[in-house]
Design an enzyme around this catalytic site. Structure first.
Site, PDB file in Angstrom:
ATOM      1  N   SER A   3       0.839  -1.201   0.000  1.00 27.08           N
ATOM      2  CA  SER A   3       0.000   0.000   0.000  1.00 27.08           C
ATOM      3  C   SER A   3       0.874   1.252   0.000  1.00 27.08           C
ATOM      4  O   SER A   3       1.954   1.247   0.593  1.00 27.08           O
ATOM      5  CB  SER A   3      -0.870  -0.020   1.267  1.00 27.08           C
ATOM      6  OG  SER A   3      -2.040   0.710   1.062  1.00 27.08           O
ATOM      7  N   PRO A   4       0.384   2.321  -0.643  1.00 29.26           N
ATOM      8  CA  PRO A   4       1.164   3.562  -0.619  1.00 29.26           C
ATOM      9  C   PRO A   4       1.324   4.050   0.827  1.00 29.26           C
ATOM     10  O   PRO A   4       0.332   4.126   1.557  1.00 29.26           O
ATOM     11  CB  PRO A   4       0.284   4.545  -1.410  1.00 29.26           C
ATOM     12  CG  PRO A   4      -0.666   3.702  -2.199  1.00 29.26           C
ATOM     13  CD  PRO A   4      -0.855   2.443  -1.411  1.00 29.26           C
ATOM     14  N   GLN A  80       1.542   6.147  -6.976  1.00 31.92           N
ATOM     15  CA  GLN A  80       0.296   6.856  -6.638  1.00 31.92           C
ATOM     16  C   GLN A  80       0.544   8.357  -6.803  1.00 31.92           C
ATOM     17  O   GLN A  80       1.532   8.883  -6.289  1.00 31.92           O
ATOM     18  CB  GLN A  80      -0.086   6.566  -5.181  1.00 31.92           C
ATOM     19  CG  GLN A  80      -1.423   7.204  -4.796  1.00 31.92           C
ATOM     20  CD  GLN A  80      -1.768   7.043  -3.318  1.00 31.92           C
ATOM     21  OE1 GLN A  80      -1.017   7.475  -2.445  1.00 31.92           O
ATOM     22  NE2 GLN A  80      -2.901   6.428  -3.024  1.00 31.92           N
ATOM     23  N   TYR A 162      -8.013  14.106   0.738  1.00 30.10           N
ATOM     24  CA  TYR A 162      -7.146  14.957  -0.068  1.00 30.10           C
ATOM     25  C   TYR A 162      -7.964  15.594  -1.199  1.00 30.10           C
ATOM     26  O   TYR A 162      -9.174  15.397  -1.293  1.00 30.10           O
ATOM     27  CB  TYR A 162      -5.906  14.173  -0.525  1.00 30.10           C
ATOM     28  CG  TYR A 162      -5.076  13.769   0.684  1.00 30.10           C
ATOM     29  CD1 TYR A 162      -4.545  14.764   1.528  1.00 30.10           C
ATOM     30  CD2 TYR A 162      -4.877  12.443   1.038  1.00 30.10           C
ATOM     31  CE1 TYR A 162      -3.830  14.429   2.666  1.00 30.10           C
ATOM     32  CE2 TYR A 162      -4.156  12.103   2.186  1.00 30.10           C
ATOM     33  CZ  TYR A 162      -3.639  13.097   2.995  1.00 30.10           C
ATOM     34  OH  TYR A 162      -2.950  12.773   4.140  1.00 30.10           O
TER      35      TYR A 162
HETATM   36  C1  LIG Z   1       2.750   5.884   7.645  1.00 28.63           C
HETATM   37  C2  LIG Z   1       1.576   5.756   6.702  1.00 28.63           C
HETATM   38  C3  LIG Z   1       1.575   6.501   5.538  1.00 28.63           C
HETATM   39  C4  LIG Z   1       0.499   6.390   4.627  1.00 28.63           C
HETATM   40  N1  LIG Z   1       0.549   7.079   3.440  1.00 28.63           N
HETATM   41  C5  LIG Z   1      -0.414   6.876   2.513  1.00 28.63           C
HETATM   42  C6  LIG Z   1      -0.308   7.416   1.204  1.00 28.63           C
HETATM   43  O1  LIG Z   1       0.696   8.054   0.841  1.00 28.63           O
HETATM   44  N2  LIG Z   1      -1.331   7.182   0.330  1.00 28.63           N
HETATM   45  C7  LIG Z   1      -2.431   6.442   0.689  1.00 28.63           C
HETATM   46  O2  LIG Z   1      -3.328   6.270  -0.136  1.00 28.63           O
HETATM   47  N3  LIG Z   1      -2.536   5.881   1.905  1.00 28.63           N
HETATM   48  C8  LIG Z   1      -1.555   6.067   2.812  1.00 28.63           C
HETATM   49  N4  LIG Z   1      -1.637   5.427   4.020  1.00 28.63           N
HETATM   50  C9  LIG Z   1      -2.710   4.454   4.250  1.00 28.63           C
HETATM   51  C10 LIG Z   1      -2.221   3.048   3.877  1.00 28.63           C
HETATM   52  O3  LIG Z   1      -1.920   2.970   2.493  1.00 28.63           O
HETATM   53  C11 LIG Z   1      -3.267   1.963   4.205  1.00 28.63           C
HETATM   54  O4  LIG Z   1      -4.404   2.180   3.430  1.00 28.63           O
HETATM   55  C12 LIG Z   1      -3.639   1.952   5.678  1.00 28.63           C
HETATM   56  O5  LIG Z   1      -2.483   2.028   6.502  1.00 28.63           O
HETATM   57  C13 LIG Z   1      -4.439   0.713   6.047  1.00 28.63           C
HETATM   58  O6  LIG Z   1      -3.740  -0.467   5.687  1.00 28.63           O
HETATM   59  P1  LIG Z   1      -2.832  -1.322   6.764  1.00 28.63           P
HETATM   60  O7  LIG Z   1      -3.728  -1.622   7.938  1.00 28.63           O
HETATM   61  O8  LIG Z   1      -2.419  -2.550   6.018  1.00 28.63           O
HETATM   62  O9  LIG Z   1      -1.678  -0.453   7.159  1.00 28.63           O
HETATM   63  C14 LIG Z   1      -0.589   5.547   4.939  1.00 28.63           C
HETATM   64  C15 LIG Z   1      -0.575   4.814   6.138  1.00 28.63           C
HETATM   65  C16 LIG Z   1       0.488   4.887   7.000  1.00 28.63           C
HETATM   66  C17 LIG Z   1       0.483   4.044   8.243  1.00 28.63           C
END
Ligand SMILES: Cc1cc2nc3c(=O)[nH]c(=O)nc-3n(C[C@H](O)[C@H](O)[C@H](O)COP(=O)(O)O)c2cc1C
Length: 337
Positions: A3-4, A80, A162
């Site tokens: 994920s981004p 992204q 955003y």
């Molecule tokens: C440190 C951090 C930075 C993130 N930056 C982005 C981002 O740049 N773009 C985005 O769409 N989501 C961003 N997210 C959300 C994650 O891509 C993801 O959707 C979210 O953490 C839930 O998934 P997970 O439980 O597997 O971490 C970010 C999350 C974290 C923790």
């Protein structure tokens, strides 16, 4: 898919050795699609002063090195692109995430309407039609550079409060021109951005859109509107997959977070709009990932924080599912368990 995830450590929007090692090690670890963090189309679209950008060719050339390494590991290089709008100009999470005042190196922010995200955040200046066109063009220019850098999938970031999401939600968009009011008007900026990006992005390469399927606030963007939007995205033929997330546009949001909490969104969109989806959010076991795919709840499983702490998770998961697991040849002798 990785994920981004913003790393908040770029200088002037340029990826550096950290980004190479961070993304590269996930490719080595067996991730199929390695996504960059949000990469911003103009300097004032950055969340922090340390976020990545793709508004010039120097940035493109630094990304090219990373994309090349990811592909050399047999993974797919994905990027992204986005704009933070009224949520731009903040401090980094480890500095408190508050708004960064202009006198401390912050900048004036823009948005659909003169409505601040939350107390302590700046009131954005409402964008006129020319400003909307300028952002659309800079998104398209970033897409062109992303292609030149060798990326194979592009995702438009229209989630998490955003800029594009700000236009979609009636909570943040109170315009009365052709970009506000009715559903058609609120999604117009996104539709125009997709058109412009698609014009620069080869037809044979996938284009994803990340959406927040709900604001989790009464009167906001919700699942019914998401379904209608995704039906139109499917009909347009321009979008290959919806990356299903939620929230981020209003601090009053109330959502329950538990393992796989957003999987039902991916399942609903897949069924109702007949478009491929990605599921993300607290997915951390191989069994759970496999179950999501096998049950037809999503077409892609996306991991963020799990992969942050466990870069080799995909290889371990694959082995635990007794799949054909190939460690990088250099690491083959690690396979002793
Ligand atoms: C440190 C951090 C930075 C993130 N930056 C982005 C981002 O740049 N773009 C985005 O769409 N989501 C961003 N997210 C959300 C994650 O891509 C993801 O959707 C979210 O953490 C839930 O998934 P997970 O439980 O597997 O971490 C970010 C999350 C974290 C923790």
């Amino acid at each position: 898919m990785l994920s981004p995830m913003c790393q908040y450590c770029a200088t002037d929007g340029m990826p550096d050795d950290w980004h190479m090692v961070h993304l590269g090690s996930r490719a080595v670890g067996g991730v199929g699609i390695v996504f960059t963090e949000a990469v911003h189309c103009e300097p004032r679209g950055r969340i922090t002063n340390y976020c990545l950008g793709l508004w010039n060719d120097h940035q493109r050339d630094s990304f090219a090195r990373i994309a090349k390494f990811i592909k050399a590991q047999g993974a797919v290089a994905a990027i992204q692109i986005g704009h933070a709008g009224r949520k731009a100009s903040t401090m980094r999470p480890w500095e408190g995430s508050q708004s960064l005042p202009v006198e401390q190196g912050g900048w004036e922010v823009i948005g659909p309407s003169a409505l601040a995200f939350a107390k302590g955040f700046p009131t954005p200046s409402a964008m006129d039609a020319a400003a909307i066109d300028a952002v659309t063009e800079s998104m398209a220019a970033s897409a062109r550079r992303a292609r030149e850098a060798g990326f194979q999938i592009i995702e438009i970031h229209a989630a998490h409060g955003y800029l594009l999401h700000q236009f979609m939600s009636p909570l943040s968009n109170q315009r009365n021109d052709r970009y506000g009011g009715s559903f058609d008007n609120r999604i117009r900026f996104l539709m125009e951005t997709i058109d412009a990006v698609r014009a620069e992005w080869p037809k044979e390469l996938p284009l994803f859109v990340r959406l927040s399927l709900s604001d989790h606030v009464d009167g906001g963007w919700d699942l019914a509107q998401s379904i209608e939007l995704c039906r139109r995205l499917k009909a347009s033929g321009d979008v290959d997959l919806i990356d299903c997330s939620s929230g981020g546009n209003d601090p009053r949001q109330s959502m329950k977070i538990h393992p796989g909490y957003q999987v039902p969104y991916a399942e609903t969109i897949r069924r109702e709009a007949q478009i491929p989806t990605a599921a993300v959010g607290l997915i951390h076991s191989a069994d759970m990932a496999e179950q999501i795919l096998a049950n037809g709840q999503a077409d892609l499983v996306v991991l963020g924080r799990t992969l942050m702490s466990k870069p080799y998770w995909p290889l371990d998961a694959s082995r635990s599912l007794r799949a054909d697991t190939r460690w990088p040849i250099q690491y083959e002798r690690s396979n002793i368990f």
